[in-house]
Design an enzyme around this catalytic site. Structure first.
Site, PDB file in Angstrom:
ATOM      1  N   ARG A 108      -0.601   4.523   0.290  1.00  0.00           N
ATOM      2  CA  ARG A 108      -1.529   5.644   0.475  1.00  0.00           C
ATOM      3  C   ARG A 108      -1.126   6.616   1.563  1.00  0.00           C
ATOM      4  O   ARG A 108      -1.570   7.746   1.602  1.00  0.00           O
ATOM      5  CB  ARG A 108      -2.928   5.110   0.771  1.00  0.00           C
ATOM      6  CG  ARG A 108      -3.620   4.686  -0.475  1.00  0.00           C
ATOM      7  CD  ARG A 108      -4.980   4.163  -0.141  1.00  0.00           C
ATOM      8  NE  ARG A 108      -4.894   2.884   0.528  1.00  0.00           N
ATOM      9  CZ  ARG A 108      -5.957   2.182   0.910  1.00  0.00           C
ATOM     10  NH1 ARG A 108      -7.168   2.662   0.726  1.00  0.00           N
ATOM     11  NH2 ARG A 108      -5.821   1.016   1.481  1.00  0.00           N
ATOM     12  N   ASP A 161       0.858  -1.181   0.000  1.00  0.00           N
ATOM     13  CA  ASP A 161       0.000   0.000   0.000  1.00  0.00           C
ATOM     14  C   ASP A 161       0.895   1.233   0.000  1.00  0.00           C
ATOM     15  O   ASP A 161       1.929   1.238   0.661  1.00  0.00           O
ATOM     16  CB  ASP A 161      -0.865  -0.032   1.272  1.00  0.00           C
ATOM     17  CG  ASP A 161      -2.093   0.843   1.175  1.00  0.00           C
ATOM     18  OD1 ASP A 161      -1.937   2.027   0.835  1.00  0.00           O
ATOM     19  OD2 ASP A 161      -3.196   0.341   1.450  1.00  0.00           O
TER      20      ASP A 161
END
Lengths: 423, 423
Positions: free
Chosen positions: A337, A335
């Site tokens: 983000r 990830d």
């Protein structure tokens, strides 16, 4: 400090390849004192390309759309040095100032004064400074098929304030461009500011040498997407922790949010959150959707689709126990983000408590509570809204720490949770 | 040619602020011969940040998400120099090669070989070159409430090939990152390459000095959003002009596409186009949605919301006769989307004729036909799908040249077409 040597391979006019501290001269740009309690003390953020001597940041306005603006100037469509006419553009609703605006470390990726520049920096603008909004606030009516559906089944009843008879919800919406205060961003990620600057420069293939030549410029306007807020009810209630707040922090997923792909829960969870926000606002509370442009966990959509293929073609098929592994093989991380920066917008709004958080993400929960905001109830996506092929994702996430009030699947169950093959 | 002098204000390791031709040495990067008929002659596009000597472009991969990748390295989440494991990621459907791939000027913003790098550049990859896909092709099932609605009213009937009983449509989808061949982009906009490079550099506030120092590097990976294709039916039929093609070229509008704002026709027109694509594919044709990340006419959402406020507060209220003027006052242009580059994707797909173009835009029509693609019928948005507050937009556009089979509104009618005030 090294001096500059710039070269121009083609044109005759001198091109400055980067700048260095002190070149601007004393008449130059206003100082930015990030986190100062008032706009006057903080000073305006100036990313103009019109008058270089006014600039007090690295980069320019409009996020990645700055590239299109540059193209428009190159193509002769936009006059170099166009100044925005801000008549009638001011916010429909005042947000803040909130006490959090005076705490530098609470907000490191948003300019809290970005919506009200025409007001709070009117003197600078009158003196010829090209100060531009990085936030805009407007009103809208939004009409979603899922909300009409909820009305048909009488889960939602129009009240002609938050929800109209014709199915439209009345919202205040806010667009926000990223404004990064680099010393604060570095501290969020526990790295030195020098390492942050150097990596931002080198790992983008050499974007903005000022990241390394101008340590005196602490603010960066990165060429990335920003975020959009949808507020149901009175925006000022967001800062009042006695008013029940229903909120979802949603990261963009174009394939589901727009096109309804059944491989993930993004749009169903988003529209469920909108339904909860409307209900909450009708009951005297306030609702918030914060939508961030972080497609495919901020890996971008090409990487996302590559991962889909790798998941569905792997030996044994697409299964929940290998969900994260496939992303890591392709992208190097599970990830990208960075929920570390996400709570900034909540602090900008003055939020101290989210009574109902419509998210199961442990990363988001940890980031929000870690930044000092209290979270009450966590609202799951209803089982019947999970699309056919999205079981793999949701089970893998629950096993990895996503909130659930049910059982956490074990290894055997994860291995047995299978998605569709490529047809 | 000037020599380089680089400086580093903080770290001890040497930082190179830009590069200049010839520094790489003879062992360096493969040459790119844009528009060459085969992949071997064209050569791979290499935007790696891992091994500088391999690079043959300006910028890096993933569009604006390259900034997040840099942040991931800075934060220590991503190992510097991670190489993507491309196992099982190859396209689910082969697109091309099409004859258009061998015409340099037909495609100046897409790498036609971007989907098949693991195959066509396997030797380079085996030699250690970090060649990455800029295109990914996968399969999906998409489930939209508007399509279910069309099934309820029997406008659409499931055939279990294109449209399933459960309401899902079966699609091939493609994510594409921008790859700009600067000499060709310059010619599209009728500017010199030197002016294009200089403006891209200066009007972004100094992004990528290599734009001006490296005229030998002709390819730029800009940090902007790309596009996504949704194909209904067999993708190979797109290149066969005997197969009826229904297509819409859609520019992102998050406020409508995701949230259903009633101020414009974006989502209703998009879902109408999807319905037409499904019908067309069921009748033996093929359907295409090309979705471009150009929020708010590529002005970005902050500017878009500022314009909304200016429209709704102006003297006399929001009226169709002043629709374009308000955008121009704030942004300096009416539109920044540059349909000039849009047809590239159609040529990549091998398209020579669009039998049914689901768009009223004259800019899009002119760009498509101007690039040599024939257009048959133009399909309007059905009147009943135009949302309450979107009359202002659609009437203003029709008066400005948008396709209609009805009457073009005159000045009085435009002035009388009013939108909602800010409530």
């Amino acid at each position: 400090m090294s001096s500059e040597k710039s070269g121009d391979v083609r044109a005759t006019r001198h091109i400055r390849l980067t700048s260095h501290p002190g070149q601007q001269g004393p008449s130059g740009a206003p100082a930015i004192h990030w986190g100062a309690a008032t706009a006057a003390k903080r000073g305006p953020v100036i990313g103009t390309t019109t008058n270089r001597s006014q600039r007090n940041v690295i980069g320019t306005h409009s996020g990645s759309y700055g590239v299109y603006r540059a193209l428009a100037v190159a193509a002769g469509n936009l006059v170099k040095g166009h100044r925005a006419d801000l008549t009638n553009t001011s916010p429909t609703d005042l947000i803040g100032p909130n006490p959090q605006w005076g705490e530098a470390e609470k907000m490191v990726s948003i300019d809290p004064w970005g919506a009200s520049v025409a007001d709070v920096f009117s003197e600078h603008i009158a003196q010829g400074y090209d100060v531009r909004p990085t936030i805009a606030v407007t009103k809208a009516h939004i009409d979603l098929p899922e909300i009409r559906h909820a009305m048909v089944f009488q889960r939602l009843i129009p009240d002609n304030r938050v929800l109209l008879e014709n199915g439209s919800a009345v919202v205040t919406k806010v667009a926000i461009e990223p404004v990064w205060w680099l010393p604060g961003v570095a501290r969020r990620f526990n790295v030195s500011e020098a390492d942050l600057r150097r990596n931002l420069f080198e790992e983008t293939g050499g974007m903005y040498p000022e990241l390394v030549t101008r340590s005196d410029l602490e603010v960066f306007l990165p060429p990335i997407g920003g975020q959009t807020l949808y507020i149901f009810g009175n925006p000022r209630d967001l800062a009042d922790s006695n008013v029940t707040l229903t909120a979802r922090v949603h990261d963009e997923c174009n394939g589901s949010d727009v096109f309804g792909s059944d491989i993930c829960t993004c749009r169903p969870y988003l529209t469920h959150a909108i339904e909860e926000c409307i209900k909450g606002a009708q009951q005297g509370g306030v609702g918030l959707i914060a939508y961030s442009r972080k497609e495919g966990r901020a890996l971008g959509e090409v990487t996302k689709f590559l991962v889909y293929n790798a998941r569905k073609r792997q030996l044994g098929g697409d299964s929940a126990d290998k969900y994260f592994l496939r992303t890591e093989c392709v992208a190097g991380v599970q990830d990208m983000r960075f929920q570390e920066l996400m709570p900034d917008v909540l602090h900008w709004l003055g939020i101290r408590k989210i009574h109902r958080l419509v998210s199961m993400s442990n990363d988001k929960f940890d980031a929000i509570t870690g930044s000092g905001i209290e979270v009450g109830e966590r609202v799951k996506i209803p089982d019947e809204l999970v699309p056919a092929d999205a079981r793999v994702e949701i089970e893998a996430k629950i096993a990895a720490g996503y909130f659930t009030d049910g059982a956490v699947p074990d290894g055997d169950q994860l291995a047995a949770t299978k998605g569709r093959t490529l047809g």
